[in-house]
Design a protein around this motif. Structure first.
Motif, PDB file in Angstrom:
ATOM      1  N   PHE A  18      15.126   5.366  11.955  1.00 29.54           N
ATOM      2  CA  PHE A  18      15.735   5.302  10.627  1.00 29.54           C
ATOM      3  C   PHE A  18      16.502   3.995  10.439  1.00 29.54           C
ATOM      4  CE2 PHE A  18      16.100  10.227  10.077  1.00 29.54           C
ATOM      5  CZ  PHE A  18      14.719  10.304  10.077  1.00 29.54           C
ATOM      6  N   ALA A  19      17.378   3.673  11.387  1.00 29.99           N
ATOM      7  CA  ALA A  19      18.203   2.466  11.281  1.00 29.99           C
ATOM      8  C   ALA A  19      17.324   1.212  11.300  1.00 29.99           C
ATOM      9  CB  ALA A  19      19.224   2.421  12.401  1.00 29.99           C
ATOM     10  N   LYS A  20      16.286   1.229  12.140  1.00 29.89           N
ATOM     11  CA  LYS A  20      15.383   0.078  12.211  1.00 29.89           C
ATOM     12  C   LYS A  20      14.664  -0.129  10.883  1.00 29.89           C
ATOM     13  CE  LYS A  20      14.527   0.687  17.173  1.00 29.89           C
ATOM     14  NZ  LYS A  20      13.502   1.020  18.206  1.00 29.89           N
ATOM     15  N   LYS A  39       4.568  -1.674  -3.415  1.00 31.32           N
ATOM     16  CA  LYS A  39       3.545  -1.146  -2.525  1.00 31.32           C
ATOM     17  C   LYS A  39       4.194  -0.354  -1.397  1.00 31.32           C
ATOM     18  CE  LYS A  39      -0.315  -2.801   0.392  1.00 31.32           C
ATOM     19  NZ  LYS A  39      -1.252  -1.732  -0.042  1.00 31.32           N
ATOM     20  N   LEU A  40       3.522   0.697  -0.975  1.00 28.69           N
ATOM     21  CA  LEU A  40       3.963   1.499   0.158  1.00 28.69           C
ATOM     22  C   LEU A  40       3.578   0.808   1.462  1.00 28.69           C
ATOM     23  CD1 LEU A  40       2.831   5.029  -1.115  1.00 28.69           C
ATOM     24  CD2 LEU A  40       5.127   4.032  -1.246  1.00 28.69           C
ATOM     25  N   CYS A  41       4.462   0.853   2.436  1.00 28.41           N
ATOM     26  CA  CYS A  41       4.224   0.234   3.742  1.00 28.41           C
ATOM     27  C   CYS A  41       4.315   1.283   4.840  1.00 28.41           C
ATOM     28  CB  CYS A  41       5.251  -0.859   4.019  1.00 28.41           C
ATOM     29  SG  CYS A  41       5.296  -2.193   2.806  1.00 28.41           S
ATOM     30  N   ILE A  42       3.530   1.088   5.899  1.00 28.38           N
ATOM     31  CA  ILE A  42       3.546   2.036   7.012  1.00 28.38           C
ATOM     32  C   ILE A  42       4.044   1.400   8.300  1.00 28.38           C
ATOM     33  CG2 ILE A  42       1.754   3.546   6.071  1.00 28.38           C
ATOM     34  CD1 ILE A  42      -0.256   2.111   7.919  1.00 28.38           C
ATOM     35  N   HIS A  43       4.385   0.115   8.257  1.00 29.43           N
ATOM     36  CA  HIS A  43       4.894  -0.569   9.449  1.00 29.43           C
ATOM     37  C   HIS A  43       5.827  -1.684   9.001  1.00 29.43           C
ATOM     38  CE1 HIS A  43       5.041  -2.860  13.197  1.00 29.43           C
ATOM     39  NE2 HIS A  43       4.554  -1.792  13.801  1.00 29.43           N
ATOM     40  N   PRO A  44       6.920  -1.919   9.751  1.00 31.15           N
ATOM     41  CA  PRO A  44       7.854  -2.984   9.372  1.00 31.15           C
ATOM     42  C   PRO A  44       7.193  -4.351   9.220  1.00 31.15           C
ATOM     43  CG  PRO A  44       8.839  -1.577  11.047  1.00 31.15           C
ATOM     44  CD  PRO A  44       7.399  -1.142  10.916  1.00 31.15           C
ATOM     45  N   THR A  90      10.031  -3.587  -4.464  1.00 29.11           N
ATOM     46  CA  THR A  90       8.621  -3.957  -4.332  1.00 29.11           C
ATOM     47  C   THR A  90       7.989  -3.431  -3.046  1.00 29.11           C
ATOM     48  OG1 THR A  90       9.122  -6.049  -3.213  1.00 29.11           O
ATOM     49  CG2 THR A  90       9.015  -6.085  -5.627  1.00 29.11           C
ATOM     50  N   ASN A  91       8.817  -2.987  -2.084  1.00 28.83           N
ATOM     51  CA  ASN A  91       8.253  -2.521  -0.814  1.00 28.83           C
ATOM     52  C   ASN A  91       9.014  -1.297  -0.315  1.00 28.83           C
ATOM     53  OD1 ASN A  91      10.517  -3.885   1.002  1.00 28.83           O
ATOM     54  ND2 ASN A  91       9.770  -5.443  -0.396  1.00 28.83           N
ATOM     55  N   PHE A  92       8.262  -0.259   0.020  1.00 27.50           N
ATOM     56  CA  PHE A  92       8.848   1.002   0.461  1.00 27.50           C
ATOM     57  C   PHE A  92       8.216   1.382   1.800  1.00 27.50           C
ATOM     58  CE2 PHE A  92       9.540   0.787  -4.027  1.00 27.50           C
ATOM     59  CZ  PHE A  92      10.760   1.415  -4.242  1.00 27.50           C
ATOM     60  N   LEU A  93       9.037   1.516   2.813  1.00 25.29           N
ATOM     61  CA  LEU A  93       8.563   1.719   4.180  1.00 25.29           C
ATOM     62  C   LEU A  93       8.697   3.179   4.610  1.00 25.29           C
ATOM     63  CD1 LEU A  93       7.599   0.584   6.930  1.00 25.29           C
ATOM     64  CD2 LEU A  93      10.023   0.099   7.440  1.00 25.29           C
ATOM     65  N   PHE A  94       7.579   3.779   5.029  1.00 30.33           N
ATOM     66  CA  PHE A  94       7.596   5.139   5.552  1.00 30.33           C
ATOM     67  C   PHE A  94       8.152   5.166   6.975  1.00 30.33           C
ATOM     68  CE2 PHE A  94       4.146   6.084   2.413  1.00 30.33           C
ATOM     69  CZ  PHE A  94       4.716   7.228   1.853  1.00 30.33           C
ATOM     70  N   VAL A  95       8.902   6.216   7.284  1.00 26.80           N
ATOM     71  CA  VAL A  95       9.337   6.480   8.648  1.00 26.80           C
ATOM     72  C   VAL A  95       9.262   7.995   8.865  1.00 26.80           C
ATOM     73  CG1 VAL A  95      11.771   6.573   7.951  1.00 26.80           C
ATOM     74  CG2 VAL A  95      11.182   6.166  10.341  1.00 26.80           C
ATOM     75  N   SER A 115      14.853  -3.376   8.217  1.00 28.46           N
ATOM     76  CA  SER A 115      13.579  -4.112   8.206  1.00 28.46           C
ATOM     77  C   SER A 115      13.439  -5.070   7.034  1.00 28.46           C
ATOM     78  CB  SER A 115      12.415  -3.119   8.160  1.00 28.46           C
ATOM     79  OG  SER A 115      12.378  -2.453   6.900  1.00 28.46           O
ATOM     80  N   GLY A 116      14.340  -4.950   6.059  1.00 30.77           N
ATOM     81  CA  GLY A 116      14.208  -5.727   4.836  1.00 30.77           C
ATOM     82  C   GLY A 116      13.520  -4.964   3.718  1.00 30.77           C
ATOM     83  N   ALA A 117      13.125  -3.734   3.994  1.00 32.41           N
ATOM     84  CA  ALA A 117      12.481  -2.909   2.972  1.00 32.41           C
ATOM     85  C   ALA A 117      13.472  -2.575   1.865  1.00 32.41           C
ATOM     86  CB  ALA A 117      11.937  -1.629   3.590  1.00 32.41           C
TER      87      ALA A 117
END
Length: 283
Positions: free
Chosen positions: A25-27, A216-221, A12-17, A31-33
């Motif tokens: 990357f490790a963070k 949803k796409l996420c841009i911050h943890p 349900t959540n995808f985090l960009f890095v 993050s729970g993403a």
């Protein structure tokens, strides 16, 4: 597709890095993403594209098998001069899932699928042509689910949207319909630019859920938990889903009536999807 794609199918959540920030990357993975998108495109300056690929290549060696199954690489668009080199990287590292920006035709997606073999593809829909050809893109080889590039789509269409992206509702509806007809996993909604406005982030995610998006796409943890909670079924939804499944089991394939309403196959599938989300986040 193999079960190794379950993260990408049901997340349900995808985090960009950014691909140039391997220190993150490790963070991001911690993050729970559900999924982490290593970005070789928008967050990487033109002169740093090669550096991003090199840093991703180096970092990949230290990822565990479980971590690799949660990683998506957003390549540069098929029209970009960097696309071929990104493809080489994806092939070399046997990346399980790739996101293709500016996806606009089945030929683009089929070419990636043929070149990379056993891969899950998430086409990013972010142009007028992508929306116009949405059914074609959804039906291409190895497509797992669609994702919306809402900011780029606004720019391509010359739109100035409100905080809820209300003007993009028709585009979102087309993505949901195309996904259903192609029997894909539910689509992934675009980003919320604010990283601090908890109410806006939650509202955007809840709106996406109501329309029929599954993530949803996420841009911050900081956005990850808010988005996950927004997509979690309510107690009432969970109770309804359990009763639908029980009624379906009791009917042994016969007609079902629950709370005065007939229950058909799509409703049963919705109930199963609701319970699958719950089980994903329940230890």
């Amino acid at each position: 597709m193999s079960d190794i794609y379950s993260t990408f199918r049901s997340g349900t959540n995808f985090l960009f890095v950014p691909g140039v920030r391997p220190d993150r990357f490790a963070k991001a993975l911690a993050s729970g993403a559900d999924g982490v998108l290593i970005d070789l495109e928008d967050s990487v300056a033109e002169e740093e594209k090669g550096i991003a690929r090199d840093l991703t290549r180096i970092a990949w060696r230290n990822f565990t098998k479980e971590q690799r199954q949660r990683l998506v690489v957003r390549m540069n668009a098929p029209s970009s001069k960097h696309f071929v080199q990104d493809m080489v990287l994806a092939k070399e590292l046997s990346i399980s899932c790739v996101m293709i920006p500016k996806s606009e035709s089945a030929d683009q997606i089929n070419g990636v699928a043929q070149a990379l073999g056993d891969v899950a593809i998430i086409p990013l829909i972010e142009s007028a042509l992508g929306i116009d050809n949405i059914a074609e893109v959804a039906g291409a080889s190895s497509v797992l689910r669609l994702a919306l590039g809402n900011i780029d789509l606004q720019a391509d269409l010359g739109m100035v949207c409100d905080a809820q992206d209300s003007e993009l509702l028709p585009a979102r509806f087309k993505m949901v319909v195309a996904s259903r007809l192609a029997q894909l996993a539910t689509p992934i909604d675009g980003i919320t630019q604010s990283t601090d406005d908890v109410v806006q982030i939650a509202d955007n995610a809840q709106r996406a859920k109501r329309i029929g998006f599954g993530g949803k796409l996420c841009i911050h943890p900081k956005q990850v938990e808010i988005v996950r909670n927004a997509f979690m079924p309510t107690e009432e939804e969970i109770d309804w889903a359990k009763r639908v499944i029980q009624a379906d089991d009791d009917s042994h394939g016969g007609a079902i009536k629950l709370d005065g309403r007939m229950i058909d196959r799509p409703v049963v599938l919705l109930a199963r999807r609701t319970l699958a989300i719950v089980s994903r986040y329940t230890p």
